[in-house]
Design a protein around this motif. Structure first.
Motif, PDB file in Angstrom:
ATOM      1  N   UNK A  13     107.601 -16.028  42.163  1.00 47.77           N
ATOM      2  CA  UNK A  13     106.410 -16.855  42.378  1.00 47.77           C
ATOM      3  C   UNK A  13     105.391 -16.168  43.276  1.00 47.77           C
ATOM      4  N   UNK A  14     105.371 -14.853  43.262  1.00 47.99           N
ATOM      5  CA  UNK A  14     104.476 -14.104  44.136  1.00 47.99           C
ATOM      6  C   UNK A  14     103.294 -13.543  43.365  1.00 47.99           C
ATOM      7  N   UNK A  15     102.235 -13.247  44.119  1.00 46.15           N
ATOM      8  CA  UNK A  15     101.047 -12.639  43.531  1.00 46.15           C
ATOM      9  C   UNK A  15     100.643 -11.436  44.378  1.00 46.15           C
ATOM     10  N   UNK A  51     103.394 -12.850  39.350  1.00 45.68           N
ATOM     11  CA  UNK A  51     104.771 -12.846  38.870  1.00 45.68           C
ATOM     12  C   UNK A  51     104.921 -13.843  37.734  1.00 45.68           C
ATOM     13  N   UNK A  52     106.107 -13.896  37.127  1.00 44.96           N
ATOM     14  CA  UNK A  52     106.319 -14.787  35.984  1.00 44.96           C
ATOM     15  C   UNK A  52     106.352 -16.261  36.356  1.00 44.96           C
ATOM     16  N   UNK A  53     106.621 -16.590  37.614  1.00 45.17           N
ATOM     17  CA  UNK A  53     106.654 -17.989  38.036  1.00 45.17           C
ATOM     18  C   UNK A  53     107.993 -18.370  38.625  1.00 45.17           C
ATOM     19  N   UNK A  54     108.259 -19.662  38.622  1.00 43.70           N
ATOM     20  CA  UNK A  54     109.503 -20.200  39.179  1.00 43.70           C
ATOM     21  C   UNK A  54     110.572 -20.209  38.092  1.00 43.70           C
ATOM     22  N   UNK A  76     108.638 -21.444  34.972  1.00 50.26           N
ATOM     23  CA  UNK A  76     107.502 -22.343  35.097  1.00 50.26           C
ATOM     24  C   UNK A  76     106.353 -21.477  35.594  1.00 50.26           C
ATOM     25  N   UNK A  77     105.298 -21.294  34.796  1.00 51.54           N
ATOM     26  CA  UNK A  77     104.238 -20.354  35.177  1.00 51.54           C
ATOM     27  C   UNK A  77     103.486 -20.796  36.427  1.00 51.54           C
TER      28      UNK A  77
END
Length: 119
Positions: A13-15, A51-54, A76-77
């Motif tokens: 969940x990072x950017x 990132x792809x999400x959770x 989960x995006x």
């Protein structure tokens, strides 16, 4: 043409955020109060990669995991997107240098708001 960030993969969940210069106002007019720079609790930058999400829990029956089939991971995006201008809490961010440039790795929950250019 290959970008110097093409080899970077952001996880979870990072950017990846490129901080902006120390201007008081964003390109589109979001005003940043004078105190934000002195305290440096809140930083501003543009999101370059997400990132792809959770990761979501598997819905398949755990008792059938013996059959050797690989379970596909579902995500989960994230709400944010590359190109968004983000205000985020610096205490939750990790500052890195990559090829001489300064970046932040920020979890989505540390992002306070984003400003998105609609096309």
């Amino acid at each position: 043409m290959k970008s110097k960030l093409d080899n970077i993969i952001v996880v979870g969940d990072r950017v990846l955020v490129k901080p902006t210069d120390e201007a008081d106002q964003t390109k589109s007019g979001l005003y940043l109060p004078a105190g934000y720079k002195s305290k440096e609790e809140v930083q501003q930058g543009y999101i370059l990669k997400c990132g792809p999400g959770y990761a979501l829990p598997s819905t398949e029956d755990e008792s059938e995991s013996w059959n050797g089939k690989a379970h596909e991971v579902r995500y989960l995006p994230l709400q944010v997107q590359p190109g968004d201008c983000a205000l985020f809490m610096q205490k939750n961010a990790v500052e890195i240098k990559y090829q001489g440039e300064k970046y932040f790795i920020v979890p989505q929950n540390a992002i306070l708001l984003v400003e998105r250019e609609e096309f």
